[in-house]
Motif scaffolding. Structure first.
Motif, PDB file in Angstrom:
ATOM      1  N   LYS A  31      44.854 123.764  46.616  1.00  0.00           N
ATOM      2  CA  LYS A  31      45.435 122.509  47.104  1.00  0.00           C
ATOM      3  C   LYS A  31      45.583 122.530  48.622  1.00  0.00           C
ATOM      4  CE  LYS A  31      49.077 119.182  46.449  1.00  0.00           C
ATOM      5  NZ  LYS A  31      50.301 118.776  45.756  1.00  0.00           N
ATOM      6  N   GLU A  63      42.524 116.626  56.124  1.00  0.00           N
ATOM      7  CA  GLU A  63      43.118 116.394  57.456  1.00  0.00           C
ATOM      8  C   GLU A  63      42.052 116.500  58.534  1.00  0.00           C
ATOM      9  OE1 GLU A  63      46.299 119.164  57.975  1.00  0.00           O
ATOM     10  OE2 GLU A  63      47.636 118.132  56.556  1.00  0.00           O
ATOM     11  N   GLU A  95      43.941 111.599  47.990  1.00  0.00           N
ATOM     12  CA  GLU A  95      42.797 112.377  48.471  1.00  0.00           C
ATOM     13  C   GLU A  95      41.515 111.551  48.447  1.00  0.00           C
ATOM     14  OE1 GLU A  95      42.337 116.070  46.422  1.00  0.00           O
ATOM     15  OE2 GLU A  95      44.044 117.004  47.414  1.00  0.00           O
ATOM     16  N   CYS A 146      37.505 118.302  45.893  1.00  0.00           N
ATOM     17  CA  CYS A 146      38.397 117.193  46.273  1.00  0.00           C
ATOM     18  C   CYS A 146      38.053 115.945  45.462  1.00  0.00           C
ATOM     19  CB  CYS A 146      38.262 116.862  47.757  1.00  0.00           C
ATOM     20  SG  CYS A 146      38.901 118.107  48.880  1.00  0.00           S
ATOM     21  N   THR A 152      43.773 119.957  51.180  1.00  0.00           N
ATOM     22  CA  THR A 152      44.570 119.188  52.142  1.00  0.00           C
ATOM     23  C   THR A 152      44.075 119.428  53.562  1.00  0.00           C
ATOM     24  OG1 THR A 152      46.502 119.283  50.702  1.00  0.00           O
ATOM     25  CG2 THR A 152      46.906 118.770  53.013  1.00  0.00           C
TER      26      THR A 152
END
Length: 200
Positions: free
Chosen positions: A14, A22, A103, A62, A18
């Protein structure tokens, strides 16, 4: 694998997802290095390779994290492809899935990711098409079937992308019904009848 290790693996994956998301807000995929991803995630580079071989595989993760579950659910649904109410509700749920996935929404907003998302959708939609939809259209010859499948995939993705990029102003209920009108069985039957002798 122990529960603790399992939780750690899930947490690490995770964090890596993330971090990639980003970074994708800041630069194109081809300019992002694995070291940048692990640094942003505050994890060792070796941790990345414990879970993924490449950054592309991480990106697929993802996308698949949400999409796979939805398509598994659809494949189990009794009446899908045979019952209009079930079909429409499935498409409404499809839009709900997208609306609830931060996401995926972020990925759709990234300019150079569209083709990758389409490819992942193609994998799942092709499987769905082969298992369910082709049963409803036995008269579709292979060439016409390929065209129809591609129309479904690109209509599906194009509608989702435009809906997200325009701020998701319309409800999943409205969008699910709209998608059904575009790619539902009624169009498939009309296409089969009109083009079965023209495209072979």
């Amino acid at each position: 694998m122990s529960k603790k290790k399992n939780r750690q693996a899930t947490r690490s994956q995770k964090m890596l997802r993330t971090a990639l998301l980003e970074l994708l807000k800041e630069k194109p995929m081809h300019k992002i290095g694995i070291s940048e991803i692990t640094e942003r995630a505050d994890l060792a580079r070796s941790t990345f390779y414990t879970h993924f071989k490449t950054k592309e595989e991480l990106l697929h993760c993802c996308i698949d994290e949400t999409i796979a579950g939805f398509f598994e659910e659809i494949n189990k649904k009794e009446g899908f492809g045979k019952n209009e109410e079930v079909d429409i509700q499935s498409m409404v749920n499809y839009f709900r899935m997208w609306s609830e996935s931060t996401e995926l929404i972020e990925l759709i907003k990234v300019a150079d990711i569209g083709e990758i998302v389409i490819e992942r959708l193609r994998i799942y939609n092709t499987d769905l098409y082969n298992k369910k939809i082709s049963v409803d259209f036995p008269d579709l010859n292979p060439v016409l079937a390929d065209y129809y499948r591609e129309i479904m995939i690109f209509t599906n993705f194009g509608l989702i992308r435009h809906w997200i990029r325009s701020g998701m102003k319309h409800s999943p209920e409205v969008m699910g019904e709209l998608l059904y009108e575009f790619i539902g069985p009624a169009n498939g039957k009309r296409i089969t009848k009109e083009f079965k002798d023209k495209i072979k």
